[in-house]
Write an enzyme that holds these catalytic residues in place. Sequence first.
Site, PDB file in Angstrom:
ATOM      1  N   LYS A  28      -5.478   5.239   8.383  1.00 40.59           N
ATOM      2  CA  LYS A  28      -4.245   5.903   7.948  1.00 40.59           C
ATOM      3  C   LYS A  28      -4.388   7.424   7.997  1.00 40.59           C
ATOM      4  CE  LYS A  28      -2.706   1.933   5.318  1.00 40.59           C
ATOM      5  NZ  LYS A  28      -2.410   1.336   3.997  1.00 40.59           N
ATOM      6  N   SER A  80       0.783  -1.235   0.000  1.00 42.43           N
ATOM      7  CA  SER A  80       0.000   0.000   0.000  1.00 42.43           C
ATOM      8  C   SER A  80       0.816   1.288   0.000  1.00 42.43           C
ATOM      9  CB  SER A  80      -0.952   0.022   1.202  1.00 42.43           C
ATOM     10  OG  SER A  80      -0.238   0.061   2.417  1.00 42.43           O
TER      11      SER A  80
END
Length: 346
Positions: free
Chosen positions: A285, A240
């Site tokens: 995040k 990611s």
Amino acid sequence: MKGSMIKKRWIFLIAVLLFLQFYQLPYYYSQPGGAKVLDEVISVDGGFTEEEGSFMLTTVQMGKANLFFYGWAHLSPYRMIYPEEQLRFEGETDEEYQHRQLIAMTGSQEIAKIVAYEAAGKFVEYEHKGVLVTSLIEGMPAYDVLQIGDHIIAVDGEPVITSEQLINQLQGMNVTNTVDLTVVREGQEAVIEVGFSPFPEDMNAPAGRVGIGISAPVTDREVTFDPEVTIDTSQIGGPSAGLMFSLEIYNQLVEGDITKGYNVAGTGTINEEGMVGRIGGAGQKVVAADKAGADYFFAPNEGGASNSNFAEAKEAAEDIGTDMQIIAIDTFDEALTFLQSLPEKS
């Protein structure tokens, strides 16, 4: 007598606490992790090192859930619980799962390097080995005829050099189809016929989808970069961080500081065409990036889909009341264009 009762209660309490701590459930627990400044882990030989701002990858902290974490996860929208079968293959050990995540991270790093070097007009050279088989799904056709470590170099005589090409060649099939895979095993080339079958129910594949039973195939090649670049991410796994890797590498390859003095966090996979893809835990995040003091957060836009990572990140940013701006990104070039449009941070 009274002292003995108190002692027994303490022993009982300690036993309960130990049980809550060490009894693991068939679930994984995740929560916001941290934000890592990438110029601390990426180094281009002779590259630009005078960044006024920073590019940061963001992480999600994840582990096996015990009873305590299972209950705690229900108290916050940024702590999540996932059934084990959503993340791990049947029979896969903790070590095998971590290894698979690190393989994905290694592939992500290589693609990020390629995107950055090509965008900067720098030297890239390839020596292709084929598609490496890293994991096979028990009960599916490939399980009995392929082996971990095989390199697939062609499908029905058509060469394949990347995992994306292999996946594309195998799409659109049904259970009556077969394909001939050209495989290199221990230096010897062979043609192996493989059929198709539905995926196991616990993999939650779309209805009607079939496959041969290879999971997480890896493009195996040796890529030479000039100047040389090294990335040290120790035990950070998964793909990611691809977008953020590519931006940091590019910044070290070109003249001038594309951060413009801003702290830019973000997430998103990247392919060799520079397309930015979906990841998990976008909201978590955002929390990690906000805590790290980021000015901007790049999130995969997914072509403007209503349930995109960008939409998830935007909702999380509004929920926590951050001043950090969430930026929708579909491609590496879009990220560069946005950065170039920023004024120098005062």
